[in-house]
Design an enzyme around this catalytic site. Structure first.
Site, PDB file in Angstrom:
ATOM      1  N   TYR A  32      -9.665  72.430  20.352  1.00 51.33           N
ATOM      2  CA  TYR A  32      -9.158  71.257  20.990  1.00 51.33           C
ATOM      3  C   TYR A  32     -10.611  70.441  21.152  1.00 51.33           C
ATOM      4  O   TYR A  32     -11.560  70.790  21.100  1.00 51.33           O
ATOM      5  CB  TYR A  32      -8.606  71.466  22.303  1.00 51.33           C
ATOM      6  CG  TYR A  32      -9.541  71.808  23.527  1.00 51.33           C
ATOM      7  CD1 TYR A  32     -10.009  73.152  23.534  1.00 51.33           C
ATOM      8  CD2 TYR A  32     -10.184  70.832  24.503  1.00 51.33           C
ATOM      9  CE1 TYR A  32     -10.902  73.542  24.570  1.00 51.33           C
ATOM     10  CE2 TYR A  32     -10.829  71.234  25.696  1.00 51.33           C
ATOM     11  CZ  TYR A  32     -11.356  72.419  25.642  1.00 51.33           C
ATOM     12  OH  TYR A  32     -12.450  72.944  26.648  1.00 51.33           O
ATOM     13  N   LYS A 147     -14.893  75.274  19.954  1.00 52.64           N
ATOM     14  CA  LYS A 147     -14.062  74.599  21.068  1.00 52.64           C
ATOM     15  C   LYS A 147     -12.637  75.241  21.279  1.00 52.64           C
ATOM     16  O   LYS A 147     -11.627  74.431  20.731  1.00 52.64           O
ATOM     17  CB  LYS A 147     -14.165  73.178  21.215  1.00 52.64           C
ATOM     18  CG  LYS A 147     -13.868  72.547  22.661  1.00 52.64           C
ATOM     19  CD  LYS A 147     -14.631  71.259  22.550  1.00 52.64           C
ATOM     20  CE  LYS A 147     -14.183  70.709  23.978  1.00 52.64           C
ATOM     21  NZ  LYS A 147     -14.621  71.015  25.164  1.00 52.64           N
ATOM     22  N   GLU A 179     -24.671  78.079  29.678  1.00 54.25           N
ATOM     23  CA  GLU A 179     -24.181  76.615  29.548  1.00 54.25           C
ATOM     24  C   GLU A 179     -23.258  76.665  31.242  1.00 54.25           C
ATOM     25  O   GLU A 179     -23.510  77.769  31.948  1.00 54.25           O
ATOM     26  CB  GLU A 179     -23.261  76.331  28.858  1.00 54.25           C
ATOM     27  CG  GLU A 179     -22.069  77.112  28.431  1.00 54.25           C
ATOM     28  CD  GLU A 179     -21.375  76.487  27.359  1.00 54.25           C
ATOM     29  OE1 GLU A 179     -21.252  75.375  26.894  1.00 54.25           O
ATOM     30  OE2 GLU A 179     -20.408  77.343  26.598  1.00 54.25           O
ATOM     31  N   LEU A 203     -21.294  75.865  23.749  1.00 57.63           N
ATOM     32  CA  LEU A 203     -20.695  74.903  23.074  1.00 57.63           C
ATOM     33  C   LEU A 203     -21.647  73.669  22.629  1.00 57.63           C
ATOM     34  O   LEU A 203     -22.661  73.248  23.847  1.00 57.63           O
ATOM     35  CB  LEU A 203     -19.463  74.151  23.855  1.00 57.63           C
ATOM     36  CG  LEU A 203     -18.692  73.090  23.294  1.00 57.63           C
ATOM     37  CD1 LEU A 203     -17.913  73.751  22.194  1.00 57.63           C
ATOM     38  CD2 LEU A 203     -17.840  72.402  24.071  1.00 57.63           C
TER      39      LEU A 203
END
Ligand code: PDD
Length: 288
Positions: A32, A147, A179, A203
């Site tokens: 997505y 993702k 992250e 990401l």
């Protein structure tokens, strides 16, 4: 009435349905994008569509739409939505299967979904006072650059923060910053902006790229490197970035103030600068 895009058609969200045999539902087998839209102009659309292509390639799905087709879907959703500032979700799953089976179906018919929602940028108070974060071990898989819609670990990690009265969980893999549960993390130390290296453990954030570009444009020194747990805890400033949160200052980590001296536990001066640059940059995009 909220309109969505599903498999080639625009229809009311309330009338949209997918099969319970969809691999997105049964396996989280999909990818997505979330694209912010300001004054009805998508922000960094090409970059989001490029990352979508990379995610699809990584899970071995052929992109069901061309770049122009994606652009048309987004344009239509944005034009139909009732708000000027939006968050557009694009999602592709490996589609339905006749019988539950981990193996890919012989014929794959991806499910393609698009939805424009109201963009909820963080309240002023979060920007002015900063947010609290906790930290924990990164328990996710080794393909975090994809993702993917399989976000169970991210959901559990974000929920952990919320239940501790915090806004984000900062993740460490073997003592190195990766992250946030749904954001990228930056560290400021001695006037230098430190960013984790892009790799399979995080990401590749679109906002992360914008922040580094703005730092370069404004001659703020940056270093992209591995950042250890101790460096994060000794940071002068910590920031989180994402398409929907933009840039936010993290002012406490695991209950301890971030920074020292006058700005301890408060947003730091480089955050204030970056926030200003980011808003100016958005305005240039909105002007087209
Ligand atoms: N998430 N890392 C993770 C795990 C994320 O989920 C996100 C954003 C980011 C920031 O990426 P970007 O700057 O491209 O938005 C980093 C989106 C907003 C979401 O899942 O809703």
């Amino acid at each position: 009435m909220t309109l969505c895009y599903l498999d080639g058609a625009f229809l009311p969200l309330a009338e949209a349905s997918i099969s319970p045999m969809d691999r997105g539902f049964l396996f989280g087998d999909g990818v997505y994008e979330v694209i912010p839209v300001y004054s009805r102009r998508p922000f960094r659309l090409d970059e989001h569509l490029r990352r979508l292509q990379q995610s699809l390639a990584a899970i071995r799905l052929v992109n069901p739409l061309s770049v122009d087709e994606w652009r048309n879907v987004v344009a239509h959703l944005v034009a139909q939505a009732e708000w000027d500032d939006q968050s557009v979700l694009l999602q592709v799953t490996r589609g339905p299967m006749a019988q539950r089976n981990h193996a890919f179906p012989a014929t794959v018919k991806p499910t393609v979904f698009g939805l424009a929602e109201k963009l909820h940028t963080p309240p002023d108070e979060q920007r002015k006072q900063g947010i609290a974060a906790i930290s924990t071990a990164d328990i996710r898989w080794l393909r975090c650059h994809v993702k993917a819609t399989s976000l169970l670990a991210n959901c559990l990690l974000r929920q952990m923060a919320l239940e501790a009265g915090c806004a984000e969980t900062i993740l460490f893999r073997d003592g190195i910053l990766s992250e946030g549960a749904a954001s990228n993390i930056f560290v400021v130390k001695n006037g230098v902006l430190l960013a984790p290296q892009k790799n399979h453990l995080m990401l590749s954030g679109i906002t992360y790229d914008v922040v580094l570009e703005l730092a370069a444009t404004n001659s703020l020194p940056t270093e992209v490197c591995d950042i250890g747990d101790a460096e994060v805890r000794a940071a002068d400033e910590l920031w989180m970035t994402s398409s929907t949160k933009e840039v936010l200052p993290i002012v406490t980590l695991d209950g301890k103030n971030v920074g020292a001296g006058r700005t301890a536990g408060r947003p730091g001066p480089l955050f204030q600068q970056m926030y200003g640059w980011y808003q100016d940059f958005k305005r240039t995009v909105m002007r087209g």
